[in-house]
Design a protein around this motif. Structure first.
Motif, mmCIF file in Angstrom:
data_model
loop_
_atom_site.group_PDB
_atom_site.id
_atom_site.type_symbol
_atom_site.label_atom_id
_atom_site.label_comp_id
_atom_site.label_asym_id
_atom_site.label_seq_id
_atom_site.Cartn_x
_atom_site.Cartn_y
_atom_site.Cartn_z
ATOM 1 N N LEU A 6 0.845 -1.206 0.000
ATOM 2 C CA LEU A 6 0.000 0.000 0.000
ATOM 3 C C LEU A 6 0.878 1.253 0.000
ATOM 4 C CD1 LEU A 6 -3.049 0.723 0.059
ATOM 5 C CD2 LEU A 6 -2.787 1.062 2.526
ATOM 6 N N VAL A 7 1.941 1.216 0.779
ATOM 7 C CA VAL A 7 2.882 2.342 0.784
ATOM 8 C C VAL A 7 3.520 2.503 -0.604
ATOM 9 C CG1 VAL A 7 5.080 3.166 1.727
ATOM 10 C CG2 VAL A 7 3.327 2.251 3.265
ATOM 11 N N SER A 8 3.837 1.401 -1.249
ATOM 12 C CA SER A 8 4.423 1.477 -2.604
ATOM 13 C C SER A 8 3.455 2.116 -3.586
ATOM 14 C CB SER A 8 4.800 0.081 -3.116
ATOM 15 O OG SER A 8 5.803 -0.467 -2.296
ATOM 16 N N ALA A 29 -2.616 6.262 -0.906
ATOM 17 C CA ALA A 29 -3.312 5.055 -1.360
ATOM 18 C C ALA A 29 -4.169 4.582 -0.197
ATOM 19 C CB ALA A 29 -2.321 3.972 -1.778
ATOM 20 N N VAL A 30 -5.401 4.227 -0.498
ATOM 21 C CA VAL A 30 -6.309 3.740 0.550
ATOM 22 C C VAL A 30 -6.716 2.311 0.225
ATOM 23 C CG1 VAL A 30 -7.142 6.069 1.042
ATOM 24 C CG2 VAL A 30 -8.438 4.627 -0.538
ATOM 25 N N ARG A 31 -6.854 1.527 1.271
ATOM 26 C CA ARG A 31 -7.345 0.142 1.121
ATOM 27 C C ARG A 31 -8.736 0.074 1.742
ATOM 28 N NH1 ARG A 31 -3.275 -2.933 3.559
ATOM 29 N NH2 ARG A 31 -4.392 -2.921 5.524
ATOM 30 N N ALA A 32 -9.689 -0.342 0.918
ATOM 31 C CA ALA A 32 -11.056 -0.478 1.402
ATOM 32 C C ALA A 32 -11.212 -1.809 2.114
ATOM 33 C CB ALA A 32 -12.032 -0.394 0.228
ATOM 34 N N ARG A 33 -12.320 -1.932 2.855
ATOM 35 C CA ARG A 33 -12.563 -3.159 3.609
ATOM 36 C C ARG A 33 -12.635 -4.381 2.691
ATOM 37 N NH1 ARG A 33 -17.646 -4.504 7.348
ATOM 38 N NH2 ARG A 33 -18.626 -3.895 5.408
ATOM 39 N N ASP A 34 -13.117 -4.180 1.464
ATOM 40 C CA ASP A 34 -13.196 -5.304 0.516
ATOM 41 C C ASP A 34 -11.865 -5.581 -0.168
ATOM 42 O OD1 ASP A 34 -12.900 -3.302 -1.380
ATOM 43 O OD2 ASP A 34 -14.956 -3.426 -2.127
ATOM 44 N N GLY A 35 -10.814 -4.856 0.209
ATOM 45 C CA GLY A 35 -9.481 -5.123 -0.312
ATOM 46 C C GLY A 35 -9.082 -4.273 -1.502
ATOM 47 N N ARG A 36 -10.027 -3.565 -2.064
ATOM 48 C CA ARG A 36 -9.665 -2.735 -3.214
ATOM 49 C C ARG A 36 -8.807 -1.543 -2.794
ATOM 50 N NH1 ARG A 36 -14.851 -1.112 -6.390
ATOM 51 N NH2 ARG A 36 -15.825 -1.223 -4.311
ATOM 52 N N ILE A 37 -7.943 -1.141 -3.724
ATOM 53 C CA ILE A 37 -6.998 -0.050 -3.480
ATOM 54 C C ILE A 37 -7.340 1.122 -4.395
ATOM 55 C CG2 ILE A 37 -4.544 0.625 -3.536
ATOM 56 C CD1 ILE A 37 -5.219 -1.685 -1.563
ATOM 57 N N PHE A 38 -7.265 2.322 -3.850
ATOM 58 C CA PHE A 38 -7.498 3.529 -4.645
ATOM 59 C C PHE A 38 -6.383 4.514 -4.335
ATOM 60 C CE2 PHE A 38 -11.464 1.446 -3.796
ATOM 61 C CZ PHE A 38 -12.029 1.348 -5.066
ATOM 62 N N ILE A 39 -5.942 5.202 -5.380
ATOM 63 C CA ILE A 39 -4.821 6.128 -5.196
ATOM 64 C C ILE A 39 -5.265 7.572 -5.400
ATOM 65 C CG2 ILE A 39 -3.078 4.432 -5.858
ATOM 66 C CD1 ILE A 39 -2.895 6.050 -8.571
ATOM 67 N N GLY A 40 -4.441 8.474 -4.880
ATOM 68 C CA GLY A 40 -4.660 9.900 -5.079
ATOM 69 C C GLY A 40 -3.348 10.633 -4.924
ATOM 70 N N ALA A 41 -3.317 11.849 -5.450
ATOM 71 C CA ALA A 41 -2.158 12.719 -5.279
ATOM 72 C C ALA A 41 -2.701 14.132 -5.123
ATOM 73 C CB ALA A 41 -1.225 12.625 -6.479
ATOM 74 N N VAL A 73 -4.838 3.787 5.244
ATOM 75 C CA VAL A 73 -4.508 4.939 4.396
ATOM 76 C C VAL A 73 -2.992 5.117 4.448
ATOM 77 C CG1 VAL A 73 -4.782 7.427 4.058
ATOM 78 C CG2 VAL A 73 -6.715 6.064 4.929
ATOM 79 N N ALA A 74 -2.344 5.090 3.293
ATOM 80 C CA ALA A 74 -0.899 5.340 3.223
ATOM 81 C C ALA A 74 -0.667 6.705 2.586
ATOM 82 C CB ALA A 74 -0.212 4.260 2.389
ATOM 83 N N VAL A 75 0.283 7.445 3.147
ATOM 84 C CA VAL A 75 0.609 8.775 2.634
ATOM 85 C C VAL A 75 2.126 8.859 2.475
ATOM 86 C CG1 VAL A 75 0.397 11.259 3.020
ATOM 87 C CG2 VAL A 75 -1.331 9.715 3.953
ATOM 88 N N VAL A 76 2.578 9.280 1.305
ATOM 89 C CA VAL A 76 4.018 9.401 1.068
ATOM 90 C C VAL A 76 4.358 10.842 0.694
ATOM 91 C CG1 VAL A 76 5.953 8.704 -0.389
ATOM 92 C CG2 VAL A 76 4.310 6.988 0.395
ATOM 93 N N THR A 77 5.339 11.374 1.405
ATOM 94 C CA THR A 77 5.869 12.708 1.106
ATOM 95 C C THR A 77 7.398 12.600 1.083
ATOM 96 O OG1 THR A 77 6.046 13.301 3.442
ATOM 97 C CG2 THR A 77 3.953 13.829 2.336
ATOM 98 N N GLU A 78 8.027 13.772 0.977
ATOM 99 C CA GLU A 78 9.495 13.794 1.053
ATOM 100 C C GLU A 78 9.957 14.138 2.460
ATOM 101 O OE1 GLU A 78 9.833 16.861 -1.838
ATOM 102 O OE2 GLU A 78 9.876 18.451 -0.335
ATOM 103 N N SER A 79 9.027 14.353 3.357
ATOM 104 C CA SER A 79 9.378 14.862 4.683
ATOM 105 C C SER A 79 9.965 13.794 5.598
ATOM 106 C CB SER A 79 8.127 15.422 5.370
ATOM 107 O OG SER A 79 7.586 16.478 4.620
ATOM 108 N N SER A 80 10.869 14.218 6.466
ATOM 109 C CA SER A 80 11.375 13.353 7.514
ATOM 110 C C SER A 80 11.344 14.127 8.831
ATOM 111 C CB SER A 80 12.807 12.912 7.211
ATOM 112 O OG SER A 80 13.256 12.033 8.220
ATOM 113 N N PRO A 81 10.644 13.620 9.812
ATOM 114 C CA PRO A 81 9.833 12.405 9.805
ATOM 115 C C PRO A 81 8.661 12.517 8.839
ATOM 116 C CG PRO A 81 9.398 13.690 11.785
ATOM 117 C CD PRO A 81 10.557 14.347 11.112
ATOM 118 N N PRO A 82 8.095 11.391 8.435
ATOM 119 C CA PRO A 82 7.006 11.420 7.467
ATOM 120 C C PRO A 82 5.857 12.312 7.931
ATOM 121 C CG PRO A 82 7.765 9.173 7.784
ATOM 122 C CD PRO A 82 8.433 10.008 8.845
ATOM 123 N N ALA A 83 5.269 13.032 6.979
ATOM 124 C CA ALA A 83 4.198 13.971 7.315
ATOM 125 C C ALA A 83 2.895 13.216 7.587
ATOM 126 C CB ALA A 83 4.002 14.954 6.170
#
Ligand code: THU
Length: 130
Positions: A6-8, A29-41, A73-83
């Motif tokens: 999911l993070v990937s 990227a979000v994982r729904a209860r039924d296992g489906r994945i949806f992405i956003g930016a 819900v996975a969120v990826v940024t460039e921040s450290s620590p992660p935002a």
């Protein structure tokens, strides 16, 4: 899909961000209860206030596909620590989850796992409306 995958997916979504004003790219990227994945930016606008966060775009995709219960819900940024998600996104996650797992990650490979209720305790919910 595993949390790592999911993070990937969120990392791949980050490459699609439209952020010419802040240059701060966010993928989700979000994982729904039924296992489906949806992405956003994040998608920004010259009228800055119209910008929409990555998380809310991913959630919109999920809801439009009929997935109304989010498990992670996975969120990826460039921040450290992660935002962590902004307040508006926390409230939006609350609308579509009871206590989602949040995976906060960055491009350096750091991942912080937390939960929605840790970041938004005592959330206001629709079942509190009269
Ligand atoms: N942003 C997100 O996509 N998610 C958040 O949770 C916080 C902020 C975006 C909005 C804007 O495009 C950029 O990051 C800088 O604030």
């Amino acid at each position: 899909m595993s949390n790592d995958d999911l993070v990937s997916q969120a990392r791949a979504a980050r490459a699609l961000a439209y952020a010419p004003y802040s240059n701060y790219r966010v993928g989700a990227a979000v994982r729904a209860r039924d296992g489906r994945i949806f992405i956003g930016a994040n998608i920004e606008n010259a009228s800055y206030g119209l910008s929409v966060c990555a998380e809310r775009n991913a959630i919109a995709a999920a809801v439009l596909a009929g997935a109304r219960e989010l498990q992670a819900v996975a969120v990826v940024t460039e921040s450290s620590p992660p935002a962590a998600p902004c307040g508006m996104c926390r409230q939006t996650i609350a609308e579509f989850s009871r206590d989602a797992i949040l995976l906060l990650a960055n491009e350096a490979g750091e991942v912080v796992q937390t939960t929605l209720t840790a970041l938004l305790p005592l959330a206001f919910r629709g079942d509190q409306l009269p």
